[in-house]
Design a protein around this motif. Structure first.
Motif, mmCIF file in Angstrom:
data_model
loop_
_atom_site.group_PDB
_atom_site.id
_atom_site.type_symbol
_atom_site.label_atom_id
_atom_site.label_comp_id
_atom_site.label_asym_id
_atom_site.label_seq_id
_atom_site.Cartn_x
_atom_site.Cartn_y
_atom_site.Cartn_z
ATOM 1 N N TRP A 108 0.495 20.076 -13.516
ATOM 2 C CA TRP A 108 1.863 20.329 -13.732
ATOM 3 C C TRP A 108 2.646 21.188 -12.874
ATOM 4 C CZ3 TRP A 108 6.026 22.873 -15.044
ATOM 5 C CH2 TRP A 108 7.119 22.507 -15.658
ATOM 6 N N LEU A 109 2.112 22.238 -12.800
ATOM 7 C CA LEU A 109 2.904 23.403 -12.378
ATOM 8 C C LEU A 109 2.968 23.643 -10.847
ATOM 9 C CD1 LEU A 109 4.520 26.271 -12.672
ATOM 10 C CD2 LEU A 109 2.250 27.252 -12.890
ATOM 11 N N ILE A 110 1.615 23.416 -10.180
ATOM 12 C CA ILE A 110 1.599 23.707 -8.772
ATOM 13 C C ILE A 110 2.366 22.519 -8.184
ATOM 14 C CG2 ILE A 110 0.026 23.633 -6.849
ATOM 15 C CD1 ILE A 110 -1.898 25.110 -8.536
ATOM 16 N N LEU A 249 1.127 15.954 -19.052
ATOM 17 C CA LEU A 249 -0.343 16.053 -17.960
ATOM 18 C C LEU A 249 -0.895 14.586 -17.507
ATOM 19 C CD1 LEU A 249 -2.170 19.020 -19.459
ATOM 20 C CD2 LEU A 249 -0.546 18.772 -17.556
ATOM 21 N N VAL A 250 -0.319 13.432 -17.940
ATOM 22 C CA VAL A 250 -0.844 12.023 -17.956
ATOM 23 C C VAL A 250 0.112 11.267 -17.198
ATOM 24 C CG1 VAL A 250 -0.342 11.026 -19.936
ATOM 25 C CG2 VAL A 250 -2.596 10.573 -18.908
ATOM 26 N N LYS A 251 1.195 11.744 -16.863
ATOM 27 C CA LYS A 251 2.159 10.635 -16.375
ATOM 28 C C LYS A 251 1.661 10.040 -14.938
ATOM 29 C CE LYS A 251 6.760 10.484 -14.502
ATOM 30 N NZ LYS A 251 8.144 11.518 -14.431
ATOM 31 N N GLN A 252 1.136 10.868 -14.224
ATOM 32 C CA GLN A 252 0.633 10.333 -12.948
ATOM 33 C C GLN A 252 -0.493 9.138 -13.032
ATOM 34 O OE1 GLN A 252 -0.557 12.947 -10.171
ATOM 35 N NE2 GLN A 252 -1.099 11.479 -8.575
ATOM 36 N N ALA A 253 -1.430 9.698 -13.901
ATOM 37 C CA ALA A 253 -2.326 8.333 -14.323
ATOM 38 C C ALA A 253 -2.057 7.152 -15.006
ATOM 39 C CB ALA A 253 -3.695 9.182 -15.095
ATOM 40 N N LEU A 254 -0.912 7.453 -15.784
ATOM 41 C CA LEU A 254 -0.327 6.168 -16.199
ATOM 42 C C LEU A 254 0.371 5.315 -15.315
ATOM 43 C CD1 LEU A 254 1.048 7.675 -19.620
ATOM 44 C CD2 LEU A 254 -0.431 5.698 -19.495
ATOM 45 N N GLU A 255 1.255 6.082 -14.388
ATOM 46 C CA GLU A 255 1.890 5.506 -13.301
ATOM 47 C C GLU A 255 0.920 4.546 -12.400
ATOM 48 O OE1 GLU A 255 4.608 8.218 -12.026
ATOM 49 O OE2 GLU A 255 6.081 7.832 -13.367
ATOM 50 N N SER A 256 -0.120 5.078 -12.084
ATOM 51 C CA SER A 256 -1.041 4.504 -11.210
ATOM 52 C C SER A 256 -1.940 3.311 -11.568
ATOM 53 C CB SER A 256 -1.946 5.565 -10.610
ATOM 54 O OG SER A 256 -2.929 6.014 -11.504
ATOM 55 N N VAL A 302 10.747 16.503 -19.426
ATOM 56 C CA VAL A 302 10.643 16.009 -20.952
ATOM 57 C C VAL A 302 11.701 14.802 -20.881
ATOM 58 C CG1 VAL A 302 11.243 16.257 -23.138
ATOM 59 C CG2 VAL A 302 9.953 17.911 -22.143
ATOM 60 N N ARG A 303 12.934 15.105 -20.042
ATOM 61 C CA ARG A 303 13.741 13.942 -20.169
ATOM 62 C C ARG A 303 13.536 12.718 -19.339
ATOM 63 N NH1 ARG A 303 17.615 18.306 -19.158
ATOM 64 N NH2 ARG A 303 17.553 17.893 -16.959
ATOM 65 N N GLY A 304 12.869 13.108 -18.190
ATOM 66 C CA GLY A 304 12.138 11.907 -17.243
ATOM 67 C C GLY A 304 11.013 11.271 -17.892
ATOM 68 N N TRP A 311 7.537 5.172 -17.381
ATOM 69 C CA TRP A 311 6.193 5.136 -17.792
ATOM 70 C C TRP A 311 5.104 4.247 -17.315
ATOM 71 C CZ3 TRP A 311 3.180 8.915 -20.030
ATOM 72 C CH2 TRP A 311 3.837 10.352 -20.140
ATOM 73 N N GLY A 312 5.910 2.923 -17.434
ATOM 74 C CA GLY A 312 4.811 1.689 -17.082
ATOM 75 C C GLY A 312 4.183 1.698 -18.362
ATOM 76 N N LEU A 313 4.342 1.917 -19.425
ATOM 77 C CA LEU A 313 3.669 1.768 -20.856
ATOM 78 C C LEU A 313 3.466 0.265 -21.196
ATOM 79 C CD1 LEU A 313 4.898 4.909 -22.822
ATOM 80 C CD2 LEU A 313 2.523 4.561 -21.352
#
Length: 346
Positions: A108-110, A249-256, A302-304, A311-313
């Motif tokens: 998240w941070l870097i 922490l899981v946004k990228q893994a969900l989107e992929s 958080v807003r995003g 999300w692609g949920l």
């Protein structure tokens, strides 16, 4: 006048060993060998003529004289270290030293730090080793991003909540597809019988999430524990089970598509990431700017994350086109996530 005090190096070795309860951990902190710490403590005991530390195979324990000495030197040693660090480097050139939870830092941070550097090119950041039991007793870090249930976990610190209370269950896409084909996973409580992966510092998260998801007192089937969220995510990708992780922490893994969220409910638990600084120190130059940027970036994230399209949920629920009831549960969760009050479990 005769000097009765021993050398600073011996006092530092003794204080570190007493605080950490181990010669080896004291050696690692002071960047010396374990035998060097042992010899320094032995010289100190010879100087005073009494034992200061009781040694056994499992831990170290202070004698009454050792406790008296530690209480006397701990504060002055910290003050001397802080003054020395401040005087050795001019404030304008001194970096802001940060200790950050590893997965939060890498995931998240870097990836966001270039934005901070563009806004504040004159502020240098240094990342120092992270400790779950950070007590700010050393000269660094200046600030730390720690994980816990709230500011009461660090009464000696000023704390700001950053992000991380919003939790979401994730699984391998094939597992979701199989369960949907079986007619399973119609409600959140159905996850309780799956192999549930969890973080070593938060074994109660699954119980809290299931209760907040109105699954009653269903006992979770906890299986494998991991001490980093990144390991939890990799275990899910390997289809070892279902994990409950921080949404941020899981946004990228969900989107992929590497993982999917079988239920995305607007649930927050009490644990989260907090920016902490010791109350007894003056904030370092650059900290105010970093704090303002960090809290703003978290609010924006958080807003995003609450925007349904980000999300692609629903993609996970549509692995089987005919399961309209599952699609409805995802759509409803997305709407609740974007607009309805969020359930907070404390």
């Amino acid at each position: 006048m005769r000097m009765h005090s021993p050398s600073m190096s011996e006092l530092h070795a003794f204080a570190a060993a007493a605080r950490l309860g181990s010669f080896s951990r004291a050696a690692a902190e002071l960047c010396v060998t374990q035998s060097a710490i042992s010899r320094a403590v032995a010289r100190l005991e010879q100087h005073y003529g009494v034992p200061l530390i009781k040694r056994n195979a499992h831990a170290l324990a202070l004698t009454p004289v050792g406790r008296e000495l530690l209480d006397a030197v701990r504060g002055p040693l910290s003050s001397i270290e802080e003054a020395s660090a401040r005087l050795r480097v001019m404030p304008a050139d001194r970096p802001l030293h940060l200790a950050v939870v590893p997965t939060f830092a890498s995931v998240w941070l870097i990836p966001r730090l270039r934005d901070f550097q563009a806004l504040h090119p004159g502020i240098k950041l240094n990342f120092v080793p992270y400790s779950k039991q950070e007590d700010f007793s050393g000269p660094v870090p200046d600030a730390a991003v720690l994980t816990g249930v709230g500011p009461e976990a660090w009464p000696q610190c000023s704390c700001d909540y950053v992000i991380g209370r919003e939790m979401v269950p994730i699984c391998h896409p094939a597992r979701l597809q199989q369960r949907l084909a079986q007619g399973a996973w119609q409600q959140p409580g159905d996850l309780a019988s799956e192999p549930l992966l969890y973080h070593t510092t938060a074994p109660g998260n699954w119980t809290q999430w299931l209760r907040a998801a109105h699954a009653g007192r269903t006992a979770p089937n906890l299986t494998t524990a991991f001490d980093q969220v990144s390991m939890l995510i990799q275990a899910v990708i390997a289809d070892m089970g279902v994990a409950l992780v921080q949404r941020c922490l899981v946004k990228q893994a969900l989107e992929s598509g590497a993982v999917v969220a079988p239920f995305d409910l607007p649930i927050e638990l009490q644990r989260g990431y907090f920016l902490c600084t010791p109350r007894d120190r003056r904030p370092r130059p650059g900290f105010a700017e970093f704090r303002r940027w960090l809290l703003g970036a978290a609010e924006e994230d958080v807003r995003g994350c609450r925007a349904p399209d980000s999300w692609g949920l629903v993609r996970g629920a549509r692995l089987l086109e005919g399961r309209t009831s599952m699609v409805r549960s995802f759509d409803g969760a997305a709407q609740a996530s974007s607009g309805s009050p969020r359930t907070v479990f404390t």
